[in-house]
Design a protein around this motif. Structure first.
Motif, PDB file in Angstrom:
ATOM      1  N   LEU A   3      35.572 -44.201  12.206  1.00  0.00           N
ATOM      2  CA  LEU A   3      35.529 -44.075  13.660  1.00  0.00           C
ATOM      3  C   LEU A   3      36.024 -42.713  14.149  1.00  0.00           C
ATOM      4  CD1 LEU A   3      36.831 -47.624  14.629  1.00  0.00           C
ATOM      5  CD2 LEU A   3      34.535 -46.729  15.022  1.00  0.00           C
ATOM      6  N   GLY A   4      36.572 -41.912  13.223  1.00  0.00           N
ATOM      7  CA  GLY A   4      37.059 -40.594  13.594  1.00  0.00           C
ATOM      8  C   GLY A   4      38.390 -40.626  14.328  1.00  0.00           C
ATOM      9  N   MET A   5      39.147 -41.700  14.140  1.00  0.00           N
ATOM     10  CA  MET A   5      40.439 -41.831  14.809  1.00  0.00           C
ATOM     11  C   MET A   5      41.527 -41.257  13.915  1.00  0.00           C
ATOM     12  SD  MET A   5      39.948 -45.688  16.192  1.00  0.00           S
ATOM     13  CE  MET A   5      40.995 -45.689  17.609  1.00  0.00           C
ATOM     14  N   CYS A   6      42.523 -40.667  14.530  1.00  0.00           N
ATOM     15  CA  CYS A   6      43.636 -40.109  13.761  1.00  0.00           C
ATOM     16  C   CYS A   6      44.941 -40.415  14.484  1.00  0.00           C
ATOM     17  CB  CYS A   6      43.471 -38.612  13.545  1.00  0.00           C
ATOM     18  SG  CYS A   6      43.461 -37.657  15.055  1.00  0.00           S
ATOM     19  N   ASP A   7      46.031 -40.358  13.753  1.00  0.00           N
ATOM     20  CA  ASP A   7      47.351 -40.605  14.293  1.00  0.00           C
ATOM     21  C   ASP A   7      47.853 -39.321  14.971  1.00  0.00           C
ATOM     22  OD1 ASP A   7      49.904 -41.388  14.911  1.00  0.00           O
ATOM     23  OD2 ASP A   7      50.533 -41.745  12.821  1.00  0.00           O
ATOM     24  N   ILE A   8      47.979 -39.353  16.287  1.00  0.00           N
ATOM     25  CA  ILE A   8      48.387 -38.154  17.010  1.00  0.00           C
ATOM     26  C   ILE A   8      49.876 -37.859  16.817  1.00  0.00           C
ATOM     27  CG2 ILE A   8      46.554 -38.334  18.706  1.00  0.00           C
ATOM     28  CD1 ILE A   8      48.652 -39.436  20.679  1.00  0.00           C
ATOM     29  N   PHE A   9      50.618 -38.825  16.277  1.00  0.00           N
ATOM     30  CA  PHE A   9      52.050 -38.643  16.060  1.00  0.00           C
ATOM     31  C   PHE A   9      52.378 -38.256  14.617  1.00  0.00           C
ATOM     32  CE2 PHE A   9      51.638 -41.695  19.571  1.00  0.00           C
ATOM     33  CZ  PHE A   9      52.248 -40.951  20.569  1.00  0.00           C
TER      34      PHE A   9
END
Length: 107
Positions: free
Chosen positions: A98-104
């Motif tokens: 989905l192209g999601m990543c952890d911004i933290f």
């Protein structure tokens, strides 16, 4: 499935208004073989009385070749990560797709 077909009809109309007429049936991937069989089967059973109106709507769009329902294994169903508990490997695999990543996360 009926709500998904409604969304596909909306997208189809939007594409047509933008000048892109779909040339083939739009795919609604489904991981439920029973739902696909009920959509294709014209015979009503006692178990499906509560979905008769939705089934007729779906069957009408299926016969008109507006939509199709290809089967997809649950492990490849990307929407599952948003709607139900899945194993950590499927969760991380789906996030990557989905192209999601952890911004933290630390860089």
């Amino acid at each position: 499935m009926a709500h998904g077909v409604c969304e596909l009809l909306w997208l189809r109309r939007l594409l047509r208004d933008l000048g892109f007429e779909p040339q083939k049936p739009m795919d609604l991937y489904c991981d439920n073989k029973a739902a696909i069989a009920i959509a294709h089967n014209p015979v009503q059973h006692d178990r499906t009385k509560h979905v008769e109106v939705d089934r007729n709507f779906i069957k009408e769009k299926l016969d008109a070749k507006i939509v199709s329902f290809p089967f997809i294994n649950s492990e490849y169903q990307l929407a599952d990560v948003l709607t139900k508990a899945v194993s950590s490997s499927i969760f991380h695999n789906s996030l990557d797709k989905l192209g999601m990543c952890d911004i933290f996360a630390r860089t």
